[in-house]
Each structure stands twice: as structure tokens, then as C-alpha cells.
Design an enzyme around this catalytic site. Sequence first.
Site, short mmCIF file in Angstrom:
data_model
loop_
_atom_site.label_atom_id
_atom_site.label_comp_id
_atom_site.label_asym_id
_atom_site.label_seq_id
_atom_site.Cartn_x
_atom_site.Cartn_y
_atom_site.Cartn_z
N ALA A 52 -21.64 -49.83 -7.27
CA ALA A 52 -23.00 -50.35 -7.06
C ALA A 52 -22.99 -51.53 -6.08
O ALA A 52 -22.40 -51.44 -5.01
CB ALA A 52 -23.63 -50.71 -8.40
N SER A 53 -23.58 -52.63 -6.48
CA SER A 53 -23.75 -53.75 -5.55
C SER A 53 -22.43 -54.39 -5.11
O SER A 53 -22.36 -55.00 -4.04
CB SER A 53 -24.66 -54.81 -6.18
OG SER A 53 -24.96 -55.83 -5.26
#
Length: 221
Positions: free
Chosen positions: A115-116
Site C-alpha cells: 500500500a502506501s
Amino acid sequence: MRSYAMRGAVPVLLSVHLITIAVTRQVSALNPALRIPPNVSSNNMTTLKQTILLLTISVFGLTACKQYQATEVRADFKKYYDQFKVEGSFVLYDPQADKYIFYNQDQFEQTFSPASTYKICNSLIGLETGVIKDENFVIPWDSVTRQNPNWNSDHNLKTAFKNSTVWYYQELARRVGGKQMKYWLDKANYGNADTSGGIDKFWLTGGLRISPKQQIDFLKR
């Protein structure tokens, strides 16, 4: 306790003594010039053996220290996850102390979508390929209003990293392209290096997976 410790120490000292004898004989066999002459006094012989013994013990000690890995478990971090009703883990590596700090260590080698956190690798690949020149490289906002108001403007690499601006990194990935992205993921040994699911989504909802341990190893390199 003392007698137990001494019993444990006897085999170690015996092993070190045997190694000392072996080292002395091996040195003599390899280089006759270093062979201990027969006229050496018993006191000098004892001193020589003690010196070799101390050096051998030092090597054992240094090796043991090197293999020791300091860790700290922070069970008190659970309250931060409970506050938002989520499950997760925390890993911090201190290179100066060579120490790991864990919460929920059971997840250390489990793989997840980055993800991030993928923006670290994404930024490096963008710079490495020359798609972005430096931290001031601007990608214009596409005028699509998003939930996070901080995303709704032009961004450079520095502000996009600070605000975790997803659309900036999606556009960056599109400009890098699938072939180059896959090449650098393999070269960086980043997780399973799987780019399936779309060039602008593979780290969000696609096939890319990485464990906390692999993340730390990547940051170390």
C-alpha cells in the site's frame, strides 16, 4: 547457580584448550620456522599457550556478540491499534544499536500488500529511471476532486511523499511503465516483485506482497 554455571563452562574451556593445542601444532606443521624450539623454557611455553588461549577465547567472544540480536517487544502499542479497531504490527530497526523493536512480532515474516509504504520504492525507481529529476519535480493535478483535500492540487515529489498523494504515485508508475517497474522491483528484491493488477494499482489492490522483515531488509540496503 554458581556450580551450574561452572559445569556449563567446563566443556567450553576444554574445547578452547583443545583448539589451542591444535592451532599450535598446525602452525608448526605449516611453517617449520615457527616451530617452537626444544630449548624454550617451561615458563615461556606456558606464557605462549596462555596467549594463544586468550586470543582464542576473544575470537569466541566476538563471534558470540556478533550473532546476538537485540530485540524489544512493545505490547503496550496494542492500545493504538485498538483505538481504531484494527489489527497490525510495528517494526522499528535501529541500525546504531542493531536492535529491533516489535509489536505483534508474529506478523514479522507474513506478507501483505505494501500500500502506501510502496512510495519509498516508487520514488527511488522514478529517480533511478530519470522519469523524475529530483524532489522538486512537479506532476500537475488532474482536477479530479478526492477525499483528502491535500491531494487536490499540483504536487512535487517532496509534497507527494509528505501527503502520501496516491494519484501522484500512480501517474509516476504509469510514466515508468510496466517493463521498467518490473525490472527494478526484481533488481531491488522487493517482496515478490509481482506487478499484476495494473501498473497504477499493483501495490494497492494487485499482486505485490512484502513482509515487514523484507521491508526492513530493503531499507537497510
